[in-house]
Design a protein around this motif. Structure first.
Motif, PDB file in Angstrom:
ATOM      1  N   LYS A 196       8.055  -9.984   6.900  1.00 32.83           N
ATOM      2  CA  LYS A 196       9.067  -9.313   6.093  1.00 32.83           C
ATOM      3  C   LYS A 196       8.575  -7.990   5.489  1.00 32.83           C
ATOM      4  CE  LYS A 196      12.275 -10.141   2.277  1.00 32.83           C
ATOM      5  NZ  LYS A 196      12.773 -11.142   1.308  1.00 32.83           N
ATOM      6  N   TYR A 197       7.299  -7.953   5.087  1.00 32.83           N
ATOM      7  CA  TYR A 197       6.800  -6.801   4.334  1.00 32.83           C
ATOM      8  C   TYR A 197       5.813  -5.914   5.084  1.00 32.83           C
ATOM      9  CZ  TYR A 197       9.022  -9.068   0.392  1.00 32.83           C
ATOM     10  OH  TYR A 197       9.946  -9.631  -0.443  1.00 32.83           O
ATOM     11  N   LEU A 198       5.579  -6.195   6.361  1.00 31.28           N
ATOM     12  CA  LEU A 198       4.583  -5.457   7.140  1.00 31.28           C
ATOM     13  C   LEU A 198       4.743  -3.945   7.051  1.00 31.28           C
ATOM     14  CD1 LEU A 198       2.221  -5.500   9.161  1.00 31.28           C
ATOM     15  CD2 LEU A 198       3.920  -5.660  10.982  1.00 31.28           C
ATOM     16  N   GLU A 199       5.958  -3.462   7.105  1.00 30.10           N
ATOM     17  CA  GLU A 199       6.195  -2.017   7.137  1.00 30.10           C
ATOM     18  C   GLU A 199       6.233  -1.357   5.758  1.00 30.10           C
ATOM     19  OE1 GLU A 199       6.039  -0.354   9.940  1.00 30.10           O
ATOM     20  OE2 GLU A 199       5.826  -2.236  11.040  1.00 30.10           O
ATOM     21  N   THR A 200       6.075  -2.130   4.689  1.00 28.73           N
ATOM     22  CA  THR A 200       6.138  -1.539   3.353  1.00 28.73           C
ATOM     23  C   THR A 200       4.867  -0.757   3.056  1.00 28.73           C
ATOM     24  OG1 THR A 200       5.160  -3.436   2.226  1.00 28.73           O
ATOM     25  CG2 THR A 200       7.603  -3.426   2.491  1.00 28.73           C
ATOM     26  N   GLU A 201       4.967   0.165   2.151  1.00 30.36           N
ATOM     27  CA  GLU A 201       3.814   0.982   1.758  1.00 30.36           C
ATOM     28  C   GLU A 201       2.702   0.107   1.182  1.00 30.36           C
ATOM     29  OE1 GLU A 201       2.825   4.507  -1.425  1.00 30.36           O
ATOM     30  OE2 GLU A 201       4.821   4.486  -0.518  1.00 30.36           O
ATOM     31  N   ALA A 202       3.066  -0.876   0.364  1.00 33.29           N
ATOM     32  CA  ALA A 202       2.063  -1.756  -0.252  1.00 33.29           C
ATOM     33  C   ALA A 202       1.300  -2.547   0.811  1.00 33.29           C
ATOM     34  CB  ALA A 202       2.731  -2.704  -1.241  1.00 33.29           C
ATOM     35  N   PHE A 203       2.002  -3.064   1.805  1.00 29.17           N
ATOM     36  CA  PHE A 203       1.328  -3.839   2.849  1.00 29.17           C
ATOM     37  C   PHE A 203       0.457  -2.926   3.705  1.00 29.17           C
ATOM     38  CE2 PHE A 203       0.473  -6.782   6.198  1.00 29.17           C
ATOM     39  CZ  PHE A 203       0.607  -8.034   5.630  1.00 29.17           C
ATOM     40  N   GLN A 204       0.918  -1.716   3.958  1.00 29.38           N
ATOM     41  CA  GLN A 204       0.116  -0.770   4.735  1.00 29.38           C
ATOM     42  C   GLN A 204      -1.173  -0.409   3.982  1.00 29.38           C
ATOM     43  OE1 GLN A 204       0.701   0.322   8.008  1.00 29.38           O
ATOM     44  NE2 GLN A 204       2.165  -1.375   7.884  1.00 29.38           N
ATOM     45  N   ARG A 205      -1.107  -0.283   2.660  1.00 30.39           N
ATOM     46  CA  ARG A 205      -2.320  -0.053   1.860  1.00 30.39           C
ATOM     47  C   ARG A 205      -3.240  -1.267   1.963  1.00 30.39           C
ATOM     48  NH1 ARG A 205       1.190   2.005  -2.015  1.00 30.39           N
ATOM     49  NH2 ARG A 205       1.045   0.072  -3.186  1.00 30.39           N
ATOM     50  N   HIS A 206      -2.634  -2.438   1.943  1.00 29.36           N
ATOM     51  CA  HIS A 206      -3.432  -3.663   2.041  1.00 29.36           C
ATOM     52  C   HIS A 206      -4.128  -3.745   3.402  1.00 29.36           C
ATOM     53  CE1 HIS A 206      -4.822  -7.625   1.083  1.00 29.36           C
ATOM     54  NE2 HIS A 206      -4.219  -8.142   2.144  1.00 29.36           N
ATOM     55  N   ILE A 207      -3.454  -3.337   4.449  1.00 32.57           N
ATOM     56  CA  ILE A 207      -4.087  -3.307   5.773  1.00 32.57           C
ATOM     57  C   ILE A 207      -5.349  -2.463   5.721  1.00 32.57           C
ATOM     58  CG2 ILE A 207      -3.843  -2.410   8.143  1.00 32.57           C
ATOM     59  CD1 ILE A 207      -0.874  -3.314   8.015  1.00 32.57           C
ATOM     60  N   ARG A 208      -5.268  -1.294   5.116  1.00 32.70           N
ATOM     61  CA  ARG A 208      -6.435  -0.406   5.004  1.00 32.70           C
ATOM     62  C   ARG A 208      -7.549  -1.091   4.212  1.00 32.70           C
ATOM     63  NH1 ARG A 208      -9.562   2.215   7.527  1.00 32.70           N
ATOM     64  NH2 ARG A 208      -7.793   2.882   8.707  1.00 32.70           N
ATOM     65  N   ALA A 209      -7.195  -1.812   3.136  1.00 35.35           N
ATOM     66  CA  ALA A 209      -8.195  -2.515   2.325  1.00 35.35           C
ATOM     67  C   ALA A 209      -8.876  -3.614   3.143  1.00 35.35           C
ATOM     68  CB  ALA A 209      -7.548  -3.103   1.073  1.00 35.35           C
ATOM     69  N   VAL A 210      -8.120  -4.327   3.947  1.00 34.93           N
ATOM     70  CA  VAL A 210      -8.693  -5.393   4.770  1.00 34.93           C
ATOM     71  C   VAL A 210      -9.602  -4.792   5.845  1.00 34.93           C
ATOM     72  CG1 VAL A 210      -8.185  -7.277   6.383  1.00 34.93           C
ATOM     73  CG2 VAL A 210      -6.844  -7.036   4.272  1.00 34.93           C
ATOM     74  N   ILE A 211      -9.181  -3.688   6.438  1.00 29.83           N
ATOM     75  CA  ILE A 211     -10.025  -3.007   7.432  1.00 29.83           C
ATOM     76  C   ILE A 211     -11.345  -2.596   6.781  1.00 29.83           C
ATOM     77  CG2 ILE A 211     -10.274  -0.904   8.832  1.00 29.83           C
ATOM     78  CD1 ILE A 211      -7.174  -1.129   9.316  1.00 29.83           C
ATOM     79  N   ASN A 212     -11.277  -1.982   5.605  1.00 30.97           N
ATOM     80  CA  ASN A 212     -12.496  -1.572   4.899  1.00 30.97           C
ATOM     81  C   ASN A 212     -13.394  -2.766   4.603  1.00 30.97           C
ATOM     82  OD1 ASN A 212     -11.713   1.103   4.938  1.00 30.97           O
ATOM     83  ND2 ASN A 212     -10.885   1.068   2.865  1.00 30.97           N
ATOM     84  N   TYR A 213     -12.797  -3.867   4.223  1.00 34.23           N
ATOM     85  CA  TYR A 213     -13.548  -5.087   3.923  1.00 34.23           C
ATOM     86  C   TYR A 213     -14.258  -5.598   5.179  1.00 34.23           C
ATOM     87  CZ  TYR A 213     -14.579  -9.773   2.220  1.00 34.23           C
ATOM     88  OH  TYR A 213     -15.213 -10.930   1.856  1.00 34.23           O
ATOM     89  N   VAL A 214     -13.504  -5.759   6.256  1.00 28.78           N
ATOM     90  CA  VAL A 214     -14.065  -6.290   7.500  1.00 28.78           C
ATOM     91  C   VAL A 214     -15.126  -5.346   8.064  1.00 28.78           C
ATOM     92  CG1 VAL A 214     -13.515  -6.878   9.904  1.00 28.78           C
ATOM     93  CG2 VAL A 214     -12.055  -7.707   8.056  1.00 28.78           C
ATOM     94  N   GLU A 215     -14.922  -4.046   7.912  1.00 29.74           N
ATOM     95  CA  GLU A 215     -15.882  -3.073   8.440  1.00 29.74           C
ATOM     96  C   GLU A 215     -17.046  -2.789   7.496  1.00 29.74           C
ATOM     97  OE1 GLU A 215     -13.438   0.274   9.703  1.00 29.74           O
ATOM     98  OE2 GLU A 215     -13.349  -0.584  11.734  1.00 29.74           O
ATOM     99  N   SER A 216     -17.069  -3.427   6.323  1.00 33.55           N
ATOM    100  CA  SER A 216     -18.218  -3.250   5.439  1.00 33.55           C
ATOM    101  C   SER A 216     -19.444  -3.835   6.133  1.00 33.55           C
ATOM    102  CB  SER A 216     -17.982  -3.924   4.087  1.00 33.55           C
ATOM    103  OG  SER A 216     -17.960  -5.332   4.230  1.00 33.55           O
ATOM    104  N   GLU A 217     -20.583  -3.290   5.826  1.00 33.36           N
ATOM    105  CA  GLU A 217     -21.825  -3.687   6.495  1.00 33.36           C
ATOM    106  C   GLU A 217     -22.074  -5.191   6.377  1.00 33.36           C
ATOM    107  OE1 GLU A 217     -26.516  -2.716   5.870  1.00 33.36           O
ATOM    108  OE2 GLU A 217     -25.112  -1.042   5.644  1.00 33.36           O
TER     109      GLU A 217
END
Length: 188
Positions: free
Chosen positions: A129-150
């Motif tokens: 339902k919320y995938l395309e929202t700005e908040a979810f898109q910011r969360h995607i970036r946060a999860v990417i940063n988390y997973v890509e952390s050393e």
């Protein structure tokens, strides 16, 4: 014992608890040997056992360092043994594994099995339902940063069974280059 790394980004859950508790998707599986059952790193498994989990609940995985929890029958399907179907609560929530912390995100191989990707599971009603929202898109970036952390990347490399097979219901949001390079050995 793991010590928190202040340089590692924080992972937060974007889905409100009330939404999770009213959902009937997570922690439920159609078959007893579902490949989607949670995978625990060695540290996560030891922590769960210290907290009272039966060591026999865990099946060793191909990477030799992680274990998949064995599901238990419930009605016409199977559930995680740490899931309380009466309350829809996780009984080990504070120490749940990375695999569960990431959901509705999934670490998986691309369809052609050449890359490790991060995707969002559309079976989760909230993410659909919320995938395309700005908040979810910011969360995607946060999860990417988390997973890509050393620290997290090293954890995933050491426990490559956390990387699942391609799932049709998951929308790929990012290719994880460092994980792709590190896991391009025959096991991936």
């Amino acid at each position: 014992m793991e010590t928190p790394n202040p340089s590692r980004p924080t992972l937060y859950q974007i889905i409100p608890s009330a939404v999770c508790f009213s959902c009937d998707v997570c922690c439920r599986f159609l078959e007893a040997d579902s490949p989607l059952a949670p995978i625990f790193t060695e540290t996560e498994r030891k922590k769960a056992v210290r907290e009272g989990a039966d060591p026999k609940l865990f099946r060793p995985q191909a990477d030799g360092a992680s274990a998949q929890v064995q599901l238990k029958p419930h009605n016409d399907f199977y559930i995680c043994p740490f899931f309380d179907p009466e309350t829809s609560h996780c009984t080990i929530y504070p120490i749940r594994p990375l695999d569960c912390q990431l959901y509705p995100f999934a670490l998986m191989l691309s369809k052609d099995r050449r890359e490790v990707v991060l995707g969002v599971d559309t079976l989760c009603p909230f993410s659909e339902k919320y995938l395309e929202t700005e908040a979810f898109q910011r969360h995607i970036r946060a999860v990417i940063n988390y997973v890509e952390s050393e620290e997290v990347t090293a954890q995933i490399i050491a426990h490559w069974s956390l990387i699942g097979d391609y799932q049709e219901t998951v929308i790929i949001v990012h290719t994880l280059g460092q994980l792709t390079d590190a896991t391009s050995a025959p096991h991936a």
